[in-house]
Every structure is written in C-alpha cells, then in structure tokens.
Write an enzyme that holds these catalytic residues in place. Sequence first.
Site: not given
Ligand code: CMC
Length: 431
Positions: A308, A366
């Site tokens: 998140h 989720d």
């Molecule tokens: N699985 C594997 N690695 C992950 C994941 C994951 N689900 N989420 C983040 N990472 C890694 C990512 O690769 C990155 O690694 P590095 O620093 O080595 O490049 C690091 O963790 C930080 O990730 P980010 O994408 O920069 O973080 P963000 O804050 O931009 O993204 C997120 C947050 C929710 C989009 C992301 O965690 C994600 O894609 N999760 C899966 C989708 C999901 O479950 N979304 C629902 C969110 S809660 C409900 C809502 O808000 O709608």
Amino acid sequence: MADSTKTATLSFGDKTLELPMLSPTVGPDVIDISKLYAKGGVFTHDPGFTSTSSCESTITFIDGDKGELLHRGYPIDQLAEKSHYLEVCYLLLYGELPTAAQLEDFESRVTRHTMVHEQMMNFFRGFRRDAHPMAVMVGVVGAMSAFYHDSTDITDPWQREVASIRLLAKMPTIAAMAYKYTIGQPFEYPRNDLDYASNFLRMCFAVPAEDYEVDPILSRAMDRIFTLHADHEQNASTSTVRLASSSGANPFACIAAGIACLWGPAHGGANQACLEMLREIGSVDRIPEFIARAKDKNDPFRLMGFGHRVYKNFDPRAKVMKQSADEVLDLLGIENNPTLQVAKELEKQALEDPYFIEKKLFPNVDFYSGIILEAMGFPTSMFTPIFAVSRTVGWVSQWKEMIADPALKIGRPRQLYTGHAKRDYVDVENR
Ligand code: CMC
C-alpha cells in the site's frame, strides 16, 4: 491551519526563501509551496504525489506507520464493529454521528431515491452482454447527468445535496443492474423495506420466478465490506474526482471519472486480480513459485492484495476483513475452502519473507474481501463494482467539501519538461 511561528527555509542558487508551514490536527507538518513559483521561479517535482498534499480536508486521516484509519476522528475498527454503512455515510457527509432522528431521516431520504429513471434501462441495453460491469457503470453513472438535470448545478447547495443522495442511493441499483444485464436476467427493482446492504443483495440475487430471502449473515458481511471501503482520503480515484470537479464539471461526470480510475488493478481492481491470482496459485505447494516471481525484478508479476502506498505496518481494514472472511465462511459452512487456504498460507509465507519485510508489504483490504464476495456468490467481475458502490460516499463527501471551499481553484499540476527545446518545422520532403 497555518502556524505563523513555523517556516521552512529553502536555498537554491543565490536565492533563499522562507516558506510558511501548516500544522494539521494530527500527522506531519506541511510546507506551503503555493507561492514557490511566484517567489522563486521553480517548481517541485513529485511524480505519484508521494510527498505532496493536494488539499485541506477534515474527513479522513490515515497514519500509515501506525496502521490507523480515522473517519472524522473515529477509528475504522470501532465503526466496523459498532456502526453500520449508512451511519458511516452520514458521518462522512455531514461531519458528526447522527442522532436517532437524523439517522432515520437520512435513511429514509436515501431509500426513497434508490430507483433509477425507467429510461435508463434502455441505456443498459445498448451494452454488449459480455461487457465488464465496471465499463457499464462508468457509462451509466456518467449518463446520470442526462437524466437528473435538476441536480447538476454545483453552485446551488441544495442541488449538491440532492445529487449526493441520488448517487449514494442509486449506485447499488446501477451496480446490480450491470450484473443482471451481463448474466441475462431481468433487472430487480429496489425494495424500500430492506436495509441498504440487503437491498443490494436482493437486487443482485433475486429472480422474479421465486421468493428470495436475504440471509442476515450475508447482509451484515456486505454492510461491513461497504463500511470498510467507504473512504480513504486522497487515494487515486478520490483525487481523480477532485481534479475533475475542480473544473466545475457536474457531479455525475466526476463520479464516473472516479469509477474509471478505481477500475485499475493497482487500485480497486486489485480485489478481482487478487482472487484470480489465488485461484491461479491453486494449491499451497505452488506458493513459493509465485513468491519468487513477485520478487523477480524481471517479472512484472506482483502479489495482488499486498502493499500500500500509505500503510507501511498493516492495513487496519484488512484486519477486520480477515476476521469477517473467517466468520462468513464459518457461518456459511464453507470448510476447507481452497482459496482461503492458499490466501492464509500465502500471507504467512510472504510475511516471513525478507523481501516483503524489508519493503513493508502487508496484505491490504483487497486480500480478503474477494474471498467473502466469492462465498456470497458474486463473480470476480463484480468485486470492483462493489468497491465503487462503497466508495461513492467517500467521493461524494470529498467532492462536497471541495466545492464548498471558497479557496477552490482548478487543479493544474506543472511538469518537468524533458522533450525537445524549440526547433523549426521541417518540410516533409526534407525529413
Ligand atoms: N508484490 C511484490 N512487490 C511489490 C508489491 C507487490 N504487491 N508492491 C510493491 N512491491 C515492491 C515494488 O516492486 C517496489 O520495489 P523496489 O523498491 O525494489 O522497486 C517496492 O515494493 C515499492 O513499491 P511501489 O510500487 O513503489 O509502491 P507504491 O506505493 O507506488 O505502490 C501499490 C503501492 C498498492 C500500488 C503496490 O503495492 C501494488 O501494486 N500492490 C498490488 C496491487 C494492490 O493490491 N492494490 C490495492 C491497494 S489497496 C486498495 C486500494 O487502494 O484500492
């Protein structure tokens, strides 16, 4: 609120600027950079808005490190346990918990607006039967501005109120109609003798050929899912609604924009993607393979339902949702559900894995909601529409707050331009 005693000093080149600081009720201080370009001739650069506050709001507060989510100051776990969705809607929309009389009046206003204009049925029929219900919802909610002209003047507080109630009341009807349409069953009209969640379940699952009784266990679980998704401060879809509304666009168009944004798998689409992922994993012995893929930088796969932007400890909604999933499956007598077993084992293994520990990746809301919705009989394509129904009150509350703010300005971010500098046009024969 500005705190004149605090300023931040920014030095660059031969310039030094004193920038005012703003103190929130709770949470970190904010540096006010609104005059930065005028005074310093520079912009700030923050793709994804990871460090940027876009507005002042009194609705929802999140402390991502503590795993705390407050609506108007009330913790989400207390609201999920003691309150119910429409009461939380009142709280979000009007700022305080209602008295018994206020709640009764509010519930009756919402209930009396649940039907949609009869001509909207024709609108649904224009879609292909295999359309995703989210595609239908984006279109139909946007089209509401063509059916409810008397609540599109955003300068009139009364019209704003009517639009808010209409959106809250009609969204379950629209989502249920989108579902019925895609499975080829007749639309079910809403029933005013049922509560919000029961009415939604009935509109989704009843058929004219037989009686349908709403199971109170499912109704309670549905209400809890609605409550847990009601608002989440300036997330992507809410920010989309705010940005769209900042131009003065009508509320139905703005909420349609929010629905479109929510659909993405990184946001509301994650519940569908998560359940599909759990099904694809299929059995606990395949979990290590998927964890390895999630950690592989050369593989775009991510563990859906994990991570998140704001929560870096745990998602308080996921805690309640997990408990709810156990309760619902137990009460429905669904034992040894393979998807739930995969989910529980995946959670355990991921939480022990140094990659997920280091990056502070925890199950989000989720991760468990899909399991409950599947147990209730919803197909995965309905998971995100249900999120949209729940979040409507958040979008509407934030929209109302923004429109009522005398300091409202059109949202207009700047950019770091990295394209060509000015150059002369070249005639086609010389290229
Ligand atoms: N699985 C594997 N690695 C992950 C994941 C994951 N689900 N989420 C983040 N990472 C890694 C990512 O690769 C990155 O690694 P590095 O620093 O080595 O490049 C690091 O963790 C930080 O990730 P980010 O994408 O920069 O973080 P963000 O804050 O931009 O993204 C997120 C947050 C929710 C989009 C992301 O965690 C994600 O894609 N999760 C899966 C989708 C999901 O479950 N979304 C629902 C969110 S809660 C409900 C809502 O808000 O709608």
